[in-house]
Design a protein around this motif. Sequence first.
Motif, PDB file in Angstrom:
ATOM      1  N   VAL A 228      30.404  32.252  36.944  1.00  0.00           N
ATOM      2  CA  VAL A 228      30.768  33.101  38.575  1.00  0.00           C
ATOM      3  C   VAL A 228      32.538  32.370  39.121  1.00  0.00           C
ATOM      4  N   GLU A 229      32.176  30.577  39.092  1.00  0.00           N
ATOM      5  CA  GLU A 229      33.661  30.033  38.248  1.00  0.00           C
ATOM      6  C   GLU A 229      34.676  30.680  38.187  1.00  0.00           C
ATOM      7  N   ALA A 230      34.502  31.285  36.992  1.00  0.00           N
ATOM      8  CA  ALA A 230      35.558  32.252  35.932  1.00  0.00           C
ATOM      9  C   ALA A 230      35.722  32.963  36.069  1.00  0.00           C
ATOM     10  N   VAL A 231      35.332  33.794  37.119  1.00  0.00           N
ATOM     11  CA  VAL A 231      35.716  35.123  37.703  1.00  0.00           C
ATOM     12  C   VAL A 231      36.539  34.728  39.455  1.00  0.00           C
ATOM     13  N   ALA A 232      36.219  33.776  40.348  1.00  0.00           N
ATOM     14  CA  ALA A 232      36.521  33.293  41.493  1.00  0.00           C
ATOM     15  C   ALA A 232      37.986  32.374  40.558  1.00  0.00           C
ATOM     16  N   GLU A 233      38.298  31.798  39.613  1.00  0.00           N
ATOM     17  CA  GLU A 233      39.651  31.224  39.057  1.00  0.00           C
ATOM     18  C   GLU A 233      40.421  32.116  38.382  1.00  0.00           C
ATOM     19  N   ASN A 234      40.187  33.223  38.730  1.00  0.00           N
ATOM     20  CA  ASN A 234      40.876  34.244  37.815  1.00  0.00           C
ATOM     21  C   ASN A 234      41.021  34.013  36.520  1.00  0.00           C
ATOM     22  N   SER A 235      39.779  33.402  35.513  1.00  0.00           N
ATOM     23  CA  SER A 235      40.022  33.715  34.187  1.00  0.00           C
ATOM     24  C   SER A 235      39.209  34.277  33.493  1.00  0.00           C
ATOM     25  N   ALA A 236      38.497  34.750  34.208  1.00  0.00           N
ATOM     26  CA  ALA A 236      37.620  36.249  33.695  1.00  0.00           C
ATOM     27  C   ALA A 236      38.068  37.498  35.012  1.00  0.00           C
TER      28      ALA A 236
ATOM     29  N   VAL B 257      33.218  40.137  40.387  1.00  0.00           N
ATOM     30  CA  VAL B 257      33.992  40.877  40.215  1.00  0.00           C
ATOM     31  C   VAL B 257      35.307  40.156  41.951  1.00  0.00           C
ATOM     32  N   GLN B 258      36.585  39.900  41.889  1.00  0.00           N
ATOM     33  CA  GLN B 258      37.842  39.359  42.945  1.00  0.00           C
ATOM     34  C   GLN B 258      37.398  41.782  43.604  1.00  0.00           C
ATOM     35  N   ASP B 259      38.367  41.536  44.428  1.00  0.00           N
ATOM     36  CA  ASP B 259      38.949  42.358  45.210  1.00  0.00           C
ATOM     37  C   ASP B 259      38.712  43.661  44.073  1.00  0.00           C
TER      38      ASP B 259
END
Length: 297
Positions: free
Chosen positions: A135-143, A274-276
Amino acid sequence: MRFDLLSLELFVAVCEEQSMARAGDREHIAASAVSKRIADLEVRLNTPLFYRNSKGLELTPAAHSLLHHSRVLMRDMKQMEIELAHHASGVSGHVRISASVSTIIQHLPSDLREFLATHAAIRIDLQEGTSQQAVEAVAENSADIGVFGGVVPRAGLRIIPYTSDRLVVLMHAGHPLARHAEIRFEALASHDLIGPSKGSYLDSLVLRAASELSRPLKMPVRVNGFETVCSMVEAQLGVGLVPEVCAARYLASGNVVARPLDEPWALRQWNICVQDSRTLPAPVRLLLKHLTNRDSR
């Protein structure tokens, strides 16, 4: 305010390596040149980006914000380069997935095989970790895509149901619990339990159930990964909680047996974040659609 792309790339490297020297080695550039680029960024922004201490570099609040936006920019630039370079061959690109070990073992291999069979120009970068890390990887845009369970996601992420699995109790064939048709979690408190990895989805379930018992659990060993749990069970170091798909691989030997775990939380739900989704690159949207349409396949 204009930013130099190379400076931003070096900034991301310094943040990830927490060292000017290591960032320079990674990007094949002298540490002094990296330091100059970072100093120029700080002058341009009129704010420090790192705290210097005896342990290395620590990000300032401004650096955390810049890192978030830099990763988005680097991702989009990389995606643009790949899509333009392979435009003639159809949809192509690179998708970064961060997922829990459990889903990597059970579900993602077959799903990715089916996807890549029809999208050979797309490359997958799959990183394993805990659900929280996904979850943190997606929130930080590293995934681009995170696969997780049992975690309350950060605000702003889109959550989509993915799949589920069921936990069973795996034990040596001669274990006293093997005579039971089903096993309640309370019964495990009298026996050694092979503990799950700290911070994992299963760990959160076990700790929550243990808090409701009147006596503590006995977990002489903690391991990371269900394959290791099964090996510990075969060595008679205790009983383990594993998904039934993983347990099935070991039953043929006759050394171990599996019994259903008679608890509501034995059925685990896995989700995707995922992000938007409206701004996701085309390859990410394609894979997301494939993963979330498992029932139709």
